[in-house]
Design a protein around this motif. Structure first.
Motif, PDB file in Angstrom:
ATOM      1  N   GLN A 311      26.962  -8.146 -24.921  1.00  0.00           N
ATOM      2  CA  GLN A 311      27.312  -9.250 -26.062  1.00  0.00           C
ATOM      3  C   GLN A 311      25.950  -9.912 -26.494  1.00  0.00           C
ATOM      4  O   GLN A 311      25.616 -10.886 -25.934  1.00  0.00           O
ATOM      5  CB  GLN A 311      28.427 -10.261 -25.769  1.00  0.00           C
ATOM      6  N   ILE A 312      25.415  -9.403 -27.510  1.00  0.00           N
ATOM      7  CA  ILE A 312      24.038 -10.134 -27.780  1.00  0.00           C
ATOM      8  C   ILE A 312      24.356 -10.919 -29.039  1.00  0.00           C
ATOM      9  O   ILE A 312      24.053 -10.506 -30.184  1.00  0.00           O
ATOM     10  CB  ILE A 312      23.081  -8.814 -28.313  1.00  0.00           C
ATOM     11  N   TYR A 313      24.983 -12.071 -28.876  1.00  0.00           N
ATOM     12  CA  TYR A 313      25.401 -12.712 -29.961  1.00  0.00           C
ATOM     13  C   TYR A 313      24.393 -13.837 -30.093  1.00  0.00           C
ATOM     14  O   TYR A 313      24.752 -14.966 -30.237  1.00  0.00           O
ATOM     15  CB  TYR A 313      26.740 -13.625 -29.474  1.00  0.00           C
ATOM     16  N   PRO A 322      16.106 -13.783 -28.037  1.00  0.00           N
ATOM     17  CA  PRO A 322      16.041 -13.134 -29.342  1.00  0.00           C
ATOM     18  C   PRO A 322      16.754 -11.745 -29.389  1.00  0.00           C
ATOM     19  O   PRO A 322      16.512 -11.166 -28.393  1.00  0.00           O
ATOM     20  CB  PRO A 322      14.604 -12.782 -29.646  1.00  0.00           C
ATOM     21  N   PHE A 323      17.297 -11.464 -30.308  1.00  0.00           N
ATOM     22  CA  PHE A 323      18.331 -10.354 -30.640  1.00  0.00           C
ATOM     23  C   PHE A 323      17.506  -8.956 -30.284  1.00  0.00           C
ATOM     24  O   PHE A 323      17.860  -8.191 -29.481  1.00  0.00           O
ATOM     25  CB  PHE A 323      18.841 -10.274 -31.931  1.00  0.00           C
ATOM     26  N   LYS A 324      16.312  -8.899 -30.856  1.00  0.00           N
ATOM     27  CA  LYS A 324      15.602  -7.958 -30.639  1.00  0.00           C
ATOM     28  C   LYS A 324      14.924  -7.488 -29.267  1.00  0.00           C
ATOM     29  O   LYS A 324      14.900  -6.091 -28.989  1.00  0.00           O
ATOM     30  CB  LYS A 324      14.543  -7.579 -31.797  1.00  0.00           C
ATOM     31  N   THR A 325      14.641  -8.732 -28.811  1.00  0.00           N
ATOM     32  CA  THR A 325      13.944  -8.621 -27.522  1.00  0.00           C
ATOM     33  C   THR A 325      15.011  -7.981 -26.530  1.00  0.00           C
ATOM     34  O   THR A 325      14.825  -7.108 -25.540  1.00  0.00           O
ATOM     35  CB  THR A 325      13.552 -10.024 -26.936  1.00  0.00           C
ATOM     36  N   LEU A 326      16.308  -8.654 -26.511  1.00  0.00           N
ATOM     37  CA  LEU A 326      17.203  -8.306 -25.566  1.00  0.00           C
ATOM     38  C   LEU A 326      17.913  -7.019 -25.927  1.00  0.00           C
ATOM     39  O   LEU A 326      18.045  -6.133 -24.899  1.00  0.00           O
ATOM     40  CB  LEU A 326      18.496  -9.242 -25.539  1.00  0.00           C
ATOM     41  N   THR A 327      17.984  -6.465 -27.093  1.00  0.00           N
ATOM     42  CA  THR A 327      18.608  -5.110 -27.621  1.00  0.00           C
ATOM     43  C   THR A 327      17.392  -3.977 -27.056  1.00  0.00           C
ATOM     44  O   THR A 327      17.734  -3.123 -26.606  1.00  0.00           O
ATOM     45  CB  THR A 327      18.779  -4.851 -28.901  1.00  0.00           C
TER      46      THR A 327
END
Length: 521
Positions: A311-313, A322-327
């Motif tokens: 869940q990258i909310y 940050p979305f991109k870092t975690l993804t």
């Protein structure tokens, strides 16, 4: 209904792909499969707890419930969604008939009360999903015996039958996963669904041990004394409890039906790098490993699950996660399994500390980043009503751009890599109503699997192979109403099995003379 759908199966994807000029018509079977059609999981969560998504309120009649669910499916189908994760167990309750747990209060208004007139919601939902070529994943909540929003608890609720199995935390009644009998019970509930229903997958969310609440204490000390002697601390013991539960359930699913998928949607951050060198470069206040005692990375590496949906909310500009870092971190930890990204459709357009969500570009930017990384094999959106609300046109961006072209879910070769046999006896007949296609189902493949559905492709001298439709429920005939007069078309039919492995194509050509549509000059 099925006979009617047989003639309409080509309408599922009409107009979704444009025509491109090619030097030479492509006829190899591979061009009609993964190379010619995107393979991608496109899922949405349909939450039932507290009537978040469906049913919209407790007092809907069964007929109204069915009508509402059909509207939801049809809306998502138009958007390009090909799978739904439907919450069928929200708090030791059931949205299905074949369960030892009581009916959910969010279905009928009172826990334990059956629908009147009676029907089995899950049987109905599965049938409607499969009719539309959508996968149905049964989403179960693992840890709740009673939600704090619960208004009624039936006498046969497991928390009442076995009060020694649960403890209270933050207003919830939660299962004590340290007890072997609790793990056995939850495994049995899950296995029962796989046995009795035609589900495509079993799905769990992020609720294992609860998120940490200041001032609250997990009351599992007695279980730890009884079962945790070999562990150096309680945290490791709790993680082992969840490991055992996930492995048990994985084995039970595979033993019951080997084709059923098993997926989990954990909190997005496994561990922060400051606490573990192999963690993500994030600064989350809580993590799956340290607070929920869920070692999600381990499960992927061990092959206990088939897909992970973190869940990258968080937005692309979030200051701590940050979305991109975690993804990007998750991309390094797929271990040959599927990675879908859980995206927070509910945050689009919201006014909060993270101002990025008020930008119409945020959601498309996330989708573009996902598309840059082919190791990501799909997305799931929370939740249904947020996607349907289409704030700032985010669902439109899927329908008209990212999901404009249709997609079948990706294959899972570790579960099944044997392709179906090729359909036989394909005939194309030019009629006044369009080109009528008929074919014969293939014999079972060497693993015994029969064709689960068919893909219908078409091309001519000046267009690439184009997916016109997928035909489900054993349909072996279709009608192409879009064929143009005075053109020669080649049609190709492939068979796909339950896990979307695609066969060689059977081909035939026809010169269209009778079609009502004239070619554009």
């Amino acid at each position: 209904m099925k006979k009617h759908l047989a003639w309409l199966c080509l309408l599922l994807f009409l107009g979704l792909e444009g025509c491109k000029t090619v030097r030479k018509p492509r006829t190899t079977p591979r061009d009609f499969g993964p190379m010619g059609l995107r393979r991608e999981m496109r899922a949405v969560w349909i939450a039932t707890v507290d009537n978040i998504d469906w049913p919209s309120r407790k007092n809907l009649s069964p007929e109204e419930q069915r009508e509402e669910f059909i509207r939801i499916l049809d809306t998502h189908k138009r958007t390009g969604i090909n799978a739904v994760f439907v919450q069928v167990r929200a708090a030791a309750d059931a949205f299905y008939a074949k369960s030892e747990e009581p009916w959910s209060e969010w279905l009928t208004g009172k826990q334990g009360k059956a629908p009147e007139p009676f029907y089995d919601p899950m049987e109905f939902m599965i049938e409607e999903c499969h009719r539309r070529g959508m996968e149905f994943h049964a989403w179960l909540n693992l840890n709740r015996a009673a939600h704090r929003a619960t208004k009624s608890i039936a006498s046969d609720n497991v928390g009442r039958r076995h009060p020694e199995w649960v403890f209270e935390y933050d207003g919830y009644k939660l299962f004590n996963f340290g007890l072997p009998e609790v793990r056995e019970y939850i495994t049995g509930i899950t296995s029962n669904i796989v046995k009795n229903y035609d589900v495509d997958g079993i799905h769990f969310d992020d609720y294992f041990y609860p998120y940490t609440v200041t001032g609250q204490t997990l009351k599992d000390e007695e279980a730890f004394r009884q079962y945790g002697a070999r562990f150096r601390n309680k945290d490791d013991w709790r993680r082992d409890n969840i490991d055992k539960l996930i492995k048990q359930i994985s084995d039970a699913i595979s033993a019951e039906k080997s084709y059923v998928k098993f997926g989990i949607s954990p909190f997005g951050v496994w561990r922060n790098r400051k606490d573990d060198p192999s963690g993500s470069a994030t600064e989350a206040g809580q993590t799956s490993y340290d607070n929920l005692f869920a070692d999600t990375k381990k499960w992927m590496k061990a092959g206990w699950i088939d897909y992970m949906v973190p869940q990258i909310y968080f937005s692309t500009k979030h200051d701590k996660v940050p979305f991109k870092t975690l993804t990007a971190w998750w991309l390094q930890h797929t271990y040959g399994r599927h990675l879908y990204i859980g995206q927070g459709a509910y945050k689009v357009g919201t006014q909060e500390k993270d101002r990025a969500w008020v930008s119409a570009a945020e959601f498309p930017n996330q989708m573009r980043f996902i598309r840059l990384n082919p190791e990501i094999t799909g997305s799931a959106f929370f939740s249904s009503k947020s996607l349907i609300a289409n704030k700032m046109g985010h669902a439109d961006s899927l329908r008209t751009n990212f999901y404009k072209e249709p997609a079948f879910p990706p294959t899972m070769p570790w579960k099944d890599r044997i392709t179906p046999l090729t359909p036989r006896n394909l005939q194309a007949t030019d009629t006044r109503n369009g080109v009528e296609l008929r074919w014969t189902a293939p014999e079972p493949a060497r693993d015994g699997d029969r064709a689960h559905y068919y893909a219908v492709y078409r091309y001519s001298d000046d267009e690439t192979p184009r997916l016109l439709a997928a035909c489900y429920e054993g349909q072996t005939r279709a009608l192409d109403r879009t064929a143009l007069r005075n053109r020669r078309y080649t049609y190709a039919i492939t068979a796909l099995d339950r896990l979307h492995n695609e066969s060689e194509a059977v081909l035939t050509s026809v010169m269209v003379r009778s079609s009502v549509r004239a070619s554009k000059k």
